[in-house]
Motif scaffolding. Structure first.
Motif, PDB file in Angstrom:
ATOM      1  N   GLU A 162       0.858  -1.187   0.000  1.00  0.00           N
ATOM      2  CA  GLU A 162       0.000   0.000   0.000  1.00  0.00           C
ATOM      3  C   GLU A 162       0.890   1.231   0.000  1.00  0.00           C
ATOM      4  OE1 GLU A 162      -3.465   0.413   2.382  1.00  0.00           O
ATOM      5  OE2 GLU A 162      -3.760  -1.757   2.569  1.00  0.00           O
ATOM      6  N   ASP A 189      -8.170  -3.422  13.421  1.00  0.00           N
ATOM      7  CA  ASP A 189      -6.776  -3.145  13.050  1.00  0.00           C
ATOM      8  C   ASP A 189      -6.059  -2.632  14.292  1.00  0.00           C
ATOM      9  OD1 ASP A 189      -7.321  -1.788   9.712  1.00  0.00           O
ATOM     10  OD2 ASP A 189      -6.640  -3.764  10.342  1.00  0.00           O
ATOM     11  N   HIS A 205      -4.729   2.633  -1.380  1.00  0.00           N
ATOM     12  CA  HIS A 205      -5.408   3.523  -0.437  1.00  0.00           C
ATOM     13  C   HIS A 205      -4.525   4.749  -0.228  1.00  0.00           C
ATOM     14  CE1 HIS A 205      -7.512   3.870   3.772  1.00  0.00           C
ATOM     15  NE2 HIS A 205      -7.625   4.963   3.048  1.00  0.00           N
TER      16      HIS A 205
HETATM   17  O1  LIG Z   1      -5.695   0.655   3.887  1.00  0.00           O
HETATM   18  C1  LIG Z   1      -6.104  -0.192   4.689  1.00  0.00           C
HETATM   19  C2  LIG Z   1      -7.061   0.103   5.637  1.00  0.00           C
HETATM   20  C3  LIG Z   1      -7.466  -0.847   6.508  1.00  0.00           C
HETATM   21  C4  LIG Z   1      -6.912  -2.113   6.427  1.00  0.00           C
HETATM   22  O2  LIG Z   1      -7.295  -3.051   7.295  1.00  0.00           O
HETATM   23  C5  LIG Z   1      -5.992  -2.399   5.499  1.00  0.00           C
HETATM   24  N1  LIG Z   1      -5.569  -1.451   4.612  1.00  0.00           N
END
Ligand SMILES: O=c1ccc(O)c[nH]1
Length: 349
Positions: free
Chosen positions: A177, A320, A189
Motif C-alpha cells: 500500500e 486493526d 489507499h
Molecule cells: O488501507 C487499509 C485500511 C485498513 C486495512 O485493514 C488495510 N488497509
C-alpha cells in the motif's frame, strides 16, 4: 487545518499522474452520504484538467441497522454495491474508480478489479490527504520492504511488553500500500505506506500484548493499560486485561461470528509522514486513523477477514491494531527493531 482547493487539486493531480491516468480515459468517482465535498469537487476538477472523462456514481449508505460505528472500515462485507448490477457494470467499464465511499474488503471490489479497473480509496480528511500525498519514494520504500517479505517462511514478532507471535507465511500474497494505482487491476489507499500479508490459515500461535499507548481501530483509542491476546492455531482464544480488553472483547462478541477472531493481515508501517500521535488530535469520527496504520516502524496486525488476499473469510468484524516498539523478524532476520525500521532499510523523510 483547512486546505485550499488549489492545494487539494494539486495533490489529486500528483496522485493521478502517479496512477498513470491518460487523457480520454474514463474515471468514475464513487460517493455516498459521508463523502467529503471538497475531496469530491477537487477530484472531479483534477480528472477533467488531465483530459479524462469523469462520472460520479452516488450510492445510498447501508448497514445502519447493524454497525455499531460510523467508521467506514468498522462494518465490512455488504456495501451499497452488493447486488447492484448497474453500478457494478459502470465501475467495470471505468479505467479508474476513485472510491470516496469505502469498498474495502467487499467481494464486489475484486469483481471490479478483475476486469483491469484500478480502484483508489480516499476517505481521509483533505488535510490528511495533502500531508501524505503519495510519492515515488513511498512506492520505492514499500516495494523494497515487500521484496524482503516475498518468499519468507515465518514472521516472528516480539516486544519488551511481552508480544511473542509466530506467523508461518506462504499461503497468501504480499500486498503493498503506497497510495496510488499504477498498474491495471490494482487497488490502493491514499494515504498509506505499509506492507502487509496474511499468515497461513490456522497456523499463527503466540501472544500479542497491546501495550499502553498502542492503538485500537476502529475504536480509535489508545490503550490505557495492557491487553494480552492469546492466539492459537490462527484464532484469538483469550483477550485479557482491564476495561480496554473488555471493550474489545464485547465489541468483537457483538458480531456473533467466530470468523471475527481469525488472524487477518500482518505487516509494518513505512510512512515517515504519518505520526502515532495524530489520532489524539482528532475527534473519533473525523478520521479512519490512517496515520495509526502507516506510521513508520509500527507492527500492524488485524483480526477478521481475509478475502482481500483471496481467502474465503468475509466477516463483517474488522479490527486493526498497530503496535509500537516491536521487533519484526523474517526467517530470523529483523526488519524492524524495537519499533524502528532497520538502518539498511530505513528511509529519509
Ligand atoms: O488501507 C487499509 C485500511 C485498513 C486495512 O485493514 C488495510 N488497509
Amino acid at each position: 487545518m483547512a486546505v485550499s482547493d488549489y492545494d487539494l487539486i494539486a495533490a489529486w493531480k500528483q496522485v493521478l499522474t502517479l496512477s498513470k491516468l491518460e487523457p480520454g480515459q474514463i474515471v468514475t468517482v464513487l460517493t455516498s452520504s459521508t463523502t467529503h465535498p471538497q475531496t469530491l469537487s477537487t477530484a472531479m476538477t483534477a480528472v477533467s484538467m488531465m483530459g479524462a472523462m469523469v462520472n460520479r456514481l452516488d450510492l445510498p449508505p447501508v448497514n445502519a441497522e447493524k454497525a455499531l460505528s460510523r467508521d467506514s472500515l468498522a462494518y465490512l462485507g455488504t456495501t451499497p454495491l452488493t447486488g447492484n448490477r448497474a453500478a457494478i457494470a459502470a465501475l467495470k467499464e471505468s479505467d479508474l474508480v476513485l472510491d470516496l465511499m469505502t469498498l474495502l474488503f467487499s467481494p464486489e471490489q475484486h469483481e471490479i478489479l478483475s476486469t483491469g479497473t484500478k480502484i483508489l480509496l480516499a476517505v481521509e480528511p483533505p488535510e490528511v490527504l495533502v500531508r501524505m500525498v503519495p510519492s515515488a519514494d513511498d512506492r520505492e520504500r514499500v516495494s523494497r520492504a515487500a521484496r524482503l517479505l516475498e518468499g519468507k517462511k515465518e514472521m516472528h514478532i516480539t516486544s519488551a511488553a511481552g508480544t511473542d507471535l509466530r506467523c508461518p507465511l506462504g499461503e497468501f500474497p504480499v500486498i503493498q500500500e503506497y497510495g496510488f494505482v499504477d498498474q491495471p487491476g490494482r487497488w490502493d489507499h491514499w494515504p498509506s505506506g505499509f506492507v502487509l500479508t496474511w499468515p497461513n490459515e490456522r497456523q499463527t500461535n503466540g501472544t500479542l500484548v497491546i501495550d499502553r499507548g498502542d492503538i485500537l481501530l476502529p475504536m480509535k483509542s489508545y490503550a490505557q493499560e495492557a491487553i494480552v491476546v492469546t492466539v492459537e492455531n490462527g484464532f484469538v482464544t483469550h483477550i485479557d486485561g482491564g476495561l480496554d480488553a473488555e471493550l474489545l472483547s464485547e465489541y468483537m462478541a457483538s458480531f456473533k461470528d467466530p470468523e471475527a477472531y481469525a488472524m487477518s493481515h500482518i505487516g509494518w508501517g513505512l510512512q515517515p509522514r504519518a505520526q502515532w500521535s495524530t489520532l489524539a488530535m482528532y475527534d473519533r469520527e473525523a478520521t479512519i486513523g490512517m496515520d495509526a496504520r502507516a506510521f513508520e516502524g509500527n507492527f500492524l496486525f488485524s483480526f477478521g477477514p481475509n478475502n482481500e488476499a483471496g481467502g474465503s473469510r468475509t466477516t463483517a468484524c474488522h479490527i486493526d491494531i498497530p503496535l509500537r516498539r516491536c521487533t519484526v523478524s523474517l526467517d530470523g532476520e529483523p526488519v524492524v527493531k524495537d519499533g524502528k525500521v532497520l538502518d539498511n532499510f530505513s528511509y529519509s523523510k
